[in-house]
Design an enzyme around this catalytic site. Structure first.
Site, PDB file in Angstrom:
ATOM      1  N   GLY A 240       0.822  -1.200   0.000  1.00  0.00           N
ATOM      2  CA  GLY A 240       0.000   0.000   0.000  1.00  0.00           C
ATOM      3  C   GLY A 240       0.850   1.241   0.000  1.00  0.00           C
ATOM      4  O   GLY A 240       2.087   1.189   0.032  1.00  0.00           O
ATOM      5  N   SER A 241       0.201   2.372  -0.022  1.00  0.00           N
ATOM      6  CA  SER A 241       0.910   3.647  -0.017  1.00  0.00           C
ATOM      7  C   SER A 241       0.016   4.714   0.585  1.00  0.00           C
ATOM      8  O   SER A 241      -1.209   4.571   0.630  1.00  0.00           O
ATOM      9  CB  SER A 241       1.331   4.050  -1.440  1.00  0.00           C
ATOM     10  OG  SER A 241       0.200   4.150  -2.287  1.00  0.00           O
ATOM     11  N   GLY A 242       0.658   5.773   1.057  1.00  0.00           N
ATOM     12  CA  GLY A 242      -0.056   6.912   1.586  1.00  0.00           C
ATOM     13  C   GLY A 242       0.294   8.149   0.783  1.00  0.00           C
ATOM     14  O   GLY A 242       0.619   8.058  -0.411  1.00  0.00           O
TER      15      GLY A 242
ATOM     16  N   THR B 128       2.936   9.937   1.126  1.00  0.00           N
ATOM     17  CA  THR B 128       4.366  10.089   0.910  1.00  0.00           C
ATOM     18  C   THR B 128       5.053   8.797   0.509  1.00  0.00           C
ATOM     19  O   THR B 128       5.836   8.770  -0.433  1.00  0.00           O
ATOM     20  CB  THR B 128       5.047  10.619   2.193  1.00  0.00           C
ATOM     21  OG1 THR B 128       4.376  11.795   2.627  1.00  0.00           O
ATOM     22  CG2 THR B 128       6.512  10.933   1.944  1.00  0.00           C
TER      23      THR B 128
ATOM     24  N   ALA C  65       5.542   4.493  -0.243  1.00  0.00           N
ATOM     25  CA  ALA C  65       5.021   3.204  -0.718  1.00  0.00           C
ATOM     26  C   ALA C  65       5.666   2.121   0.130  1.00  0.00           C
ATOM     27  O   ALA C  65       6.828   2.221   0.524  1.00  0.00           O
ATOM     28  CB  ALA C  65       5.359   2.990  -2.188  1.00  0.00           C
TER      29      ALA C  65
ATOM     30  N   LYS D 124      10.186   0.502   2.834  1.00  0.00           N
ATOM     31  CA  LYS D 124       9.492   1.777   2.655  1.00  0.00           C
ATOM     32  C   LYS D 124      10.374   2.727   1.869  1.00  0.00           C
ATOM     33  O   LYS D 124      11.574   2.835   2.127  1.00  0.00           O
ATOM     34  CB  LYS D 124       9.158   2.419   4.004  1.00  0.00           C
ATOM     35  CG  LYS D 124       8.172   1.659   4.866  1.00  0.00           C
ATOM     36  CD  LYS D 124       7.866   2.450   6.125  1.00  0.00           C
ATOM     37  CE  LYS D 124       6.880   1.736   7.018  1.00  0.00           C
ATOM     38  NZ  LYS D 124       6.540   2.547   8.217  1.00  0.00           N
TER      39      LYS D 124
ATOM     40  N   ASP E  26      -1.533  12.155  12.889  1.00  0.00           N
ATOM     41  CA  ASP E  26      -2.335  11.368  11.950  1.00  0.00           C
ATOM     42  C   ASP E  26      -2.664  10.049  12.632  1.00  0.00           C
ATOM     43  O   ASP E  26      -2.003   9.042  12.439  1.00  0.00           O
ATOM     44  CB  ASP E  26      -1.564  11.139  10.655  1.00  0.00           C
ATOM     45  CG  ASP E  26      -2.433  10.511   9.568  1.00  0.00           C
ATOM     46  OD1 ASP E  26      -3.654  10.381   9.795  1.00  0.00           O
ATOM     47  OD2 ASP E  26      -1.895  10.136   8.511  1.00  0.00           O
TER      48      ASP E  26
END
Length: 497
Positions: A149-151, A153, A155, A170, A282
């Protein structure tokens, strides 16, 4: 025309994804041991010169990007200097440690040499990455690579090292929001990468400084050249399973309680960490993973140790979707316990309300309801919350919660040693076995009480398996027509109803 535009857009997305994957996998030899750091420093600025060049000397867009890079770079330095201030003496940095600081804001054609020179001469604090430290050599021949997955910023990929150790890799996601937004705004991929990479460097420092059982372990890192950018950074961390709340709601109460207990222990540590009180800005379930049943925080790039300043209580306002709170302003001009209380309320709204009370032992529910209500109103701080969760754990492990319950069996049971009922399963909720009714008990009496509570239960089998609390796992059966020998189990058959 519309199909052509769609194809072009899909191709761009695929190119970004492949770029990030290459960033993680294709590591040139030699980057395991980076060359010695450059010691040449630019000449110092003349006395009285400003620390950074005036923005009018830089293009408007370049100035804004340079300012963002400097701010994020200085944030990284603040976390490093927490360690530098505490150390009485420092030894010289190893090349691998110095390499991290090569991400310092570079000189561009529009910038003066002053900032780079001052940065390079600053009081660096080392990462102190202790062996065994994994690096490029270890991830050169990875196998089983899988995109997780990724956000905004990063992966994240799963990979297997030496066919034995599963880790998470990461790296900055070149197709992610941060890079894409920055490149659209400033058209400077190299500097945009540097801006995003500081988040990874910050996370590395925090993972190293915040040593706790519920903080993900940092195994190492690697430099490589990718997307025409030298020394892109990949971190190697402990691998965990994503936190799926829907699946978690279907697990046993004991396992759900363990998640909440792990979280409270983490937040208690963050409130009293070596860096001060740390808040997770977050705070969402996706920022956590599960490792061997324990909850661990994995994303720390948005963590902060800054306590909000104030001149009155009205400055200490915390706003959430369903509730707002105003905390007191201290005489020192800081909002009292804001970092701690923000973490605690987020734990309540994302975890406690869903995981703590439901299907809990009836004798524990009043105490669990008290915990949920007190955290939801912020009547307690993290110290009291942690103490109450530990109390629940002790009551549960010791069986004391059963002392005030009526435990008169409704039926008689015949004990059959070294025996097992292989079939005759029925489903119950929650169960450790998806095709049967497998629950944990403190003792035989509790197993009898559970069997009496199910109309279809006609027998149960004590296994030699235990849960993380030491409680025994028991299969509950709907009949006892077929009993087979098993030296590791004991069967109890209901004789009368």
């Amino acid at each position: 025309m519309r199909r052509r535009k769609t194809a072009v857009a899909a191709g761009c997305c695929l190119a970004f994804l492949l770029g990030t994957l290459l960033n993680l996998l294709f590591i040139p030899g030699g980057s395991e041991h980076p060359p010695p750091p450059r010691e040449e420093l630019p000449p110092p600025s003349p006395p009285g010169a400003p620390l950074y060049p005036p923005e009018e000397e830089i293009g408007g867009g370049q100035a804004a990007l340079a300012r963002q890079i400097r701010e994020r770079y200085e944030e990284v330095l603040r976390y490093r200097q927490h360690r530098a201030a505490a150390a009485a003496g420092r030894r010289p940095l190893r090349p691998r440690e110095r390499r991290l600081m090569d991400l310092a804001p570079p000189r561009t054609s529009a910038e003066q040499p002053g900032p780079r020179g001052r940065a390079a001469a600053g009081p660096w604090a080392e990462l102190s990455l202790e062996p065994p430290l994994l690096g490029c050599r270890d991830i050169r021949d990875v196998s089983g690579v899988q995109y997780l997955g990724s956000g905004y910023t990063k992966a994240v990929y799963k990979a297997v090292l030496n066919r034995t150790l599963a880790v998470a890799l990461k790296a900055v996601d070149f197709g992610g929001h941060d890079i894409a937004h920055c490149v659209r705004q400033f058209s400077a991929l190299g500097d945009c990468y540097r801006l995003a990479a500081y988040k990874i460097v910050k996370e590395m420092i925090l993972l190293q400084r915040l040593r706790h059982a519920n903080v993900l372990q940092l195994y190492g890192y690697c430099y490589q050249d990718s997307n025409d950018i030298p020394d892109t950074l990949t971190t190697i961390t402990e691998l965990g399973s994503p936190l799926e709340m829907i699946q978690l709601l279907q697990t046993s109460w004991e396992d759900r309680f363990r998640i909440c207990l792990s979280l409270v222990r983490l937040l208690h540590y963050l409130a009293h960490s070596p860096l001060g009180s740390v808040t997770l800005l977050d705070f969402r379930p996706r920022q956590f993973v599960i490792v061997d049943g324990e909850l661990k925080v994995t994303d720390l790039d948005d963590a902060s140790v800054e306590e909000s300043s104030c001149t009155s209580n009205s400055d200490c306002f915390m706003e959430f979707p369903a509730r707002n709170f105003t905390l007191p302003c201290s005489v020192e001009g800081r909002c009292q316990s804001m970092n701690e209380k923000r973490n605690l309320y987020n734990a309540y709204r994302f975890f406690f309300t869903y995981l703590l009370p439901h299907s809990a032992p009836s004798a524990l529910r009043p105490l669990l309801d008290k915990i949920v209500n007190a955290t939801g109103e912020l009547h307690w701080g993290i110290d009291e919350t942690a103490a109450q969760l530990e109390r629940v754990l002790n009551l549960y492990k010791s069986g004391e919660y059963l002392q005030n319950t009526t435990r008169v069996p409704k039926a008689e049971y015949r004990r059959v040693p070294e025996a097992f009922i292989p079939d005759e399963n029925y489903r119950c909720w929650p169960s450790y076995h998806h095709k049967g009714c497998l629950l944990s008990v403190f003792d035989v009496n509790e197993a009898i009480e559970i069997c009496d509570s199910y109309s279809q239960c006609k027998a149960f089998v004590l296994t030699n398996q235990t849960t993380w609390t030491g409680r025994q796992l028991v299969f509950f059966k709907m009949a006892s027509n077929h009993i087979v020998p098993d030296p590791d189990k004991i069967t109890y058959v209901k004789v009368t109803d």
